[in-house]
Design an enzyme around this catalytic site. Sequence first.
Site, PDB file in Angstrom:
ATOM      1  N   GLU A  47       0.790  -0.982   0.156  1.00 29.82           N
ATOM      2  CA  GLU A  47       0.147   0.120   0.178  1.00 29.82           C
ATOM      3  C   GLU A  47       0.699   1.505  -0.529  1.00 29.82           C
ATOM      4  OE1 GLU A  47      -2.947  -0.240   2.997  1.00 29.82           O
ATOM      5  OE2 GLU A  47      -3.341   2.055   2.552  1.00 29.82           O
ATOM      6  N   ASN A 195     -12.170  -0.987  -0.500  1.00 29.41           N
ATOM      7  CA  ASN A 195     -11.821  -1.964  -0.237  1.00 29.41           C
ATOM      8  C   ASN A 195     -12.440  -1.256   1.375  1.00 29.41           C
ATOM      9  OD1 ASN A 195      -9.549  -2.681   1.955  1.00 29.41           O
ATOM     10  ND2 ASN A 195      -9.117  -0.936   2.414  1.00 29.41           N
ATOM     11  N   GLU A 196     -12.475  -2.520   2.179  1.00 30.72           N
ATOM     12  CA  GLU A 196     -12.978  -2.220   3.155  1.00 30.72           C
ATOM     13  C   GLU A 196     -14.280  -1.195   3.463  1.00 30.72           C
ATOM     14  OE1 GLU A 196      -9.971  -1.625   6.896  1.00 30.72           O
ATOM     15  OE2 GLU A 196      -9.365  -3.659   6.588  1.00 30.72           O
ATOM     16  N   TYR A 264      -7.049  -9.145  11.240  1.00 25.51           N
ATOM     17  CA  TYR A 264      -5.324  -8.987  12.300  1.00 25.51           C
ATOM     18  C   TYR A 264      -5.437  -8.993  13.281  1.00 25.51           C
ATOM     19  CZ  TYR A 264      -4.634  -5.136   8.293  1.00 25.51           C
ATOM     20  OH  TYR A 264      -3.715  -5.031   6.965  1.00 25.51           O
ATOM     21  N   GLU A 319      -6.030  -9.205   3.861  1.00 29.34           N
ATOM     22  CA  GLU A 319      -5.208  -8.652   4.614  1.00 29.34           C
ATOM     23  C   GLU A 319      -5.562  -9.650   6.043  1.00 29.34           C
ATOM     24  OE1 GLU A 319      -6.223  -4.181   5.357  1.00 29.34           O
ATOM     25  OE2 GLU A 319      -6.600  -4.434   3.699  1.00 29.34           O
ATOM     26  N   GLN A 368       1.831  -6.220   5.889  1.00 29.74           N
ATOM     27  CA  GLN A 368       2.654  -5.618   4.384  1.00 29.74           C
ATOM     28  C   GLN A 368       3.393  -6.306   3.862  1.00 29.74           C
ATOM     29  OE1 GLN A 368       1.258  -1.839   3.437  1.00 29.74           O
ATOM     30  NE2 GLN A 368      -0.867  -1.427   3.924  1.00 29.74           N
TER      31      GLN A 368
HETATM   32  O1  AHR Z   1      -2.926  -2.714   6.289  1.00 32.24           O
HETATM   33  C1  AHR Z   1      -3.420  -1.369   6.962  1.00 32.24           C
HETATM   34  C2  AHR Z   1      -4.528  -1.365   6.750  1.00 32.24           C
HETATM   35  O2  AHR Z   1      -5.333  -1.988   7.484  1.00 32.24           O
HETATM   36  C3  AHR Z   1      -5.486  -1.425   4.960  1.00 32.24           C
HETATM   37  O3  AHR Z   1      -4.896   0.441   4.754  1.00 32.24           O
HETATM   38  C4  AHR Z   1      -7.273  -1.186   5.381  1.00 32.24           C
HETATM   39  O4  AHR Z   1      -8.063  -1.569   4.405  1.00 32.24           O
HETATM   40  C5  AHR Z   1      -7.104  -2.043   7.030  1.00 32.24           C
HETATM   41  O5  AHR Z   1      -7.530  -1.450   7.648  1.00 32.24           O
END
Ligand code: AHR
Length: 515
Positions: A47, A195-196, A264, A319, A368
């Site tokens: 990103e 995205n999101e 995450y 992600e 990432q």
């Molecule tokens: O990976 C960092 C961020 O996490 C990304 O930009 C977003 O999609 C997510 O919330």
Amino acid sequence: MSKFIALAVGGFLLMTNISNAQAVAIKVEPQEDAPQISKHIYGHFAEHLGRCIYGGFYVGEDSDIPNTAGVRMDVVEALRELSIPNLRWPGGCFADTYHWKDGIGPKEERPSILNIWWGNVREDNSFGTHEFLNMCELLGTEPYLSANVGSGTPQELADWIKYTNHPAGTSPMPELREEYGREEPWKVTYWGIGNEAWGCGGNMTPEYYSDVYRRYATFTTDWRNSDGLVRVASGASSSDYNWTEVLMKNIPKNLIEAMALHHYSVIDWGNKGPSTEFSEGQYFTIMERALLMEELIQKHTAIMDKHDPEQKVALFVDEWGGWYDPEPGTNPGFLYQQNTMRDAMIAGTTLNIFNNHADRVKMANLAQAVNVLQAVILTDEEKMILTPTYHVMRMYKVHQDATLIPLSFESPEYTHEDKSLPAISASASRDAAGNTHFSLVNIDSEKAHEIQLDVSGLDLSKVLGEILSADKLQDHNSFDNPDKVHPESFKKIQLKGGTLSLEIPPFSVIVITAK
Ligand code: AHR
């Protein structure tokens, strides 16, 4: 002790807690119709965030750091070694602020914007569509473009697809591409439609986003999708099952090829804890969050199965990874964190989960690739180091496009205070050359475990092993000590009477290749 067994139910694998038992005896259960583990499960994400693109991948042609068209070659070589199958770009949250036409043409004429999500820094658009897609060619990887739905238009997306994919001379977009120096289309298959969308991508409800998605997806290609594009709907965050339910119900199956999911491993969004000096309790909590991936995939795929029993729509976990407090002294908006053996545990267990769900999980992207969150590579000016997560990815690449071999086993527990988690995680596959691969993880912070793999049905005669382990869970590679954590050959494996026996040390990853 809890027993985890990979059961074939309705064509996919379920991990089920069965009963108490003693030994860590792993049974290999080859299955005629076992799925192929898509290589795309081993995908990455880049990103416009902090030093991921600028300084990480891209240093510009005038840099003293060896580069090809501005892309640093040490990073390219390290990623080639991982055989990275795909790279998602330009975001993340950044994608829904990104207007791709700002990033083409002569660099001195490209406008600058403010990167509002990540530190409000100036984005000069010197790294754009040509730079990214040419870099993918250099890396030998497939691009996955994330389109701007939050602040873009369907026309912008349709134009981007024509610009990247249509043959020269067929319409104004390919003509513009030619004018800017590229005759042949790049042929991008993977397209994220926002995205999101539930958050930084527009704060939409699932009902509203479903309609928006339908509109955007309609203009990506013709009604038959004869270009074979893979259109990815912006998916749920972790356990937001309602998001998946509404999208799967409302989006016609001829408009969608994949559904995303983001998860995450975070202790607490308001207090994530340090990336290196963490406590045992913080380690345990992170592993609890990471292992939740098993339940998330089971539950999201059950919803998908209800609406798509033929399993046409793939699940892309585009992600995933560990998220901690940024390194002290760095820009908090840059999400730069160190990477320890804890991250190796997240990577090893998560990749095993993806492998074991290879029937639905067809792509995943670690967040990432460079200098951001659970990165495989960290850079500091001209210096570059490989993280423990990198080493796990390199050891596991043997599973790419191999056929899953389901395993059943009973895991001992890793206990901390009054809670416990399964200590052992495993997956296996057979590759096209006939080699069998086992990846084993022991997350226990103190106890080693004896493993006995029943391979009696496999006719094996030669075994090779590799291990990633360390003295402390907090061990990591640094610019002063870049090789502190590295894989080593693992020879203490015995093959006797159809059983492979070994001891797996605490917090370590072992990959075995058997012929
Ligand atoms: O990976 C960092 C961020 O996490 C990304 O930009 C977003 O999609 C997510 O919330």
